[in-house]
Design a protein around this motif. Sequence first.
Motif, PDB file in Angstrom:
ATOM      1  N   UNK A  63      -7.947  -9.335 -14.669  1.00 26.95           N
ATOM      2  CA  UNK A  63      -7.707  -7.952 -14.232  1.00 26.95           C
ATOM      3  C   UNK A  63      -8.936  -7.126 -14.576  1.00 26.95           C
ATOM      4  N   UNK A  64      -9.338  -6.262 -13.648  1.00 26.73           N
ATOM      5  CA  UNK A  64     -10.484  -5.401 -13.925  1.00 26.73           C
ATOM      6  C   UNK A  64     -10.075  -3.946 -14.147  1.00 26.73           C
ATOM      7  N   UNK A  78      -6.146  -3.976 -10.043  1.00 27.08           N
ATOM      8  CA  UNK A  78      -7.379  -4.490  -9.466  1.00 27.08           C
ATOM      9  C   UNK A  78      -7.759  -5.773 -10.195  1.00 27.08           C
ATOM     10  N   UNK A  79      -8.078  -6.796  -9.424  1.00 26.15           N
ATOM     11  CA  UNK A  79      -8.360  -8.103  -9.997  1.00 26.15           C
ATOM     12  C   UNK A  79      -9.675  -8.647  -9.443  1.00 26.15           C
ATOM     13  N   UNK A  80     -10.219  -9.584 -10.175  1.00 30.27           N
ATOM     14  CA  UNK A  80     -11.410 -10.286  -9.696  1.00 30.27           C
ATOM     15  C   UNK A  80     -11.294 -11.754 -10.078  1.00 30.27           C
ATOM     16  N   UNK A  81     -11.999 -12.572  -9.332  1.00 30.58           N
ATOM     17  CA  UNK A  81     -11.975 -14.012  -9.584  1.00 30.58           C
ATOM     18  C   UNK A  81     -13.284 -14.609  -9.080  1.00 30.58           C
ATOM     19  N   UNK A  95      -9.675  -8.399  -5.467  1.00 33.74           N
ATOM     20  CA  UNK A  95      -8.419  -8.140  -4.777  1.00 33.74           C
ATOM     21  C   UNK A  95      -7.604  -7.082  -5.490  1.00 33.74           C
ATOM     22  N   UNK A  96      -6.723  -6.490  -4.712  1.00 35.14           N
ATOM     23  CA  UNK A  96      -5.890  -5.383  -5.159  1.00 35.14           C
ATOM     24  C   UNK A  96      -4.434  -5.749  -4.936  1.00 35.14           C
ATOM     25  N   UNK A  97      -3.626  -5.510  -5.949  1.00 35.71           N
ATOM     26  CA  UNK A  97      -2.180  -5.662  -5.834  1.00 35.71           C
ATOM     27  C   UNK A  97      -1.619  -4.251  -5.901  1.00 35.71           C
ATOM     28  N   UNK A  98      -0.883  -3.851  -4.872  1.00 32.36           N
ATOM     29  CA  UNK A  98      -0.402  -2.472  -4.791  1.00 32.36           C
ATOM     30  C   UNK A  98       1.116  -2.446  -4.649  1.00 32.36           C
TER      31      UNK A  98
END
Length: 131
Positions: A63-64, A78-81, A95-98
């Motif tokens: 998670x960012x 907000x996430x990154x990988x 990517x974003x989880x909303x």
Amino acid sequence: MKHPHLFIAGALLLSAGATASASVLPDCDRSDVISRVTRTISVAEQNVVQSGDPVKQIDHIRQSKLRDNGPRYVAQRFCRATGYTEQGRKKNIYYLIEAKAGFAGYGYAVEACITGRDPWKLHGAYCRSLR
């Protein structure tokens, strides 16, 4: 004000609803979230990017940023990988989880972007809106 206790109770309910919405968001590394990210980048690869070197593996998921209250009242994670292509190239995936963004406002939605693979800049330069 005739009934100040009603105002306070209403304010508490609103603030509880705003912060509680983050708890309905799945974590960045949950399998159904990763499945949606994979599906999104796969469709983009087939229909838009057509690089010939699709991402085949995703790891280093984290998670960012988390927005779970404030003026938006819609929780966002907000996430990154790190993604690895068939040819072994490393790609940054954001990517974003909303919350409240699924069908008819229920559930959650996932948006994803790979830096360098967004030719129409849907998410801004270098996936800026999903960082």
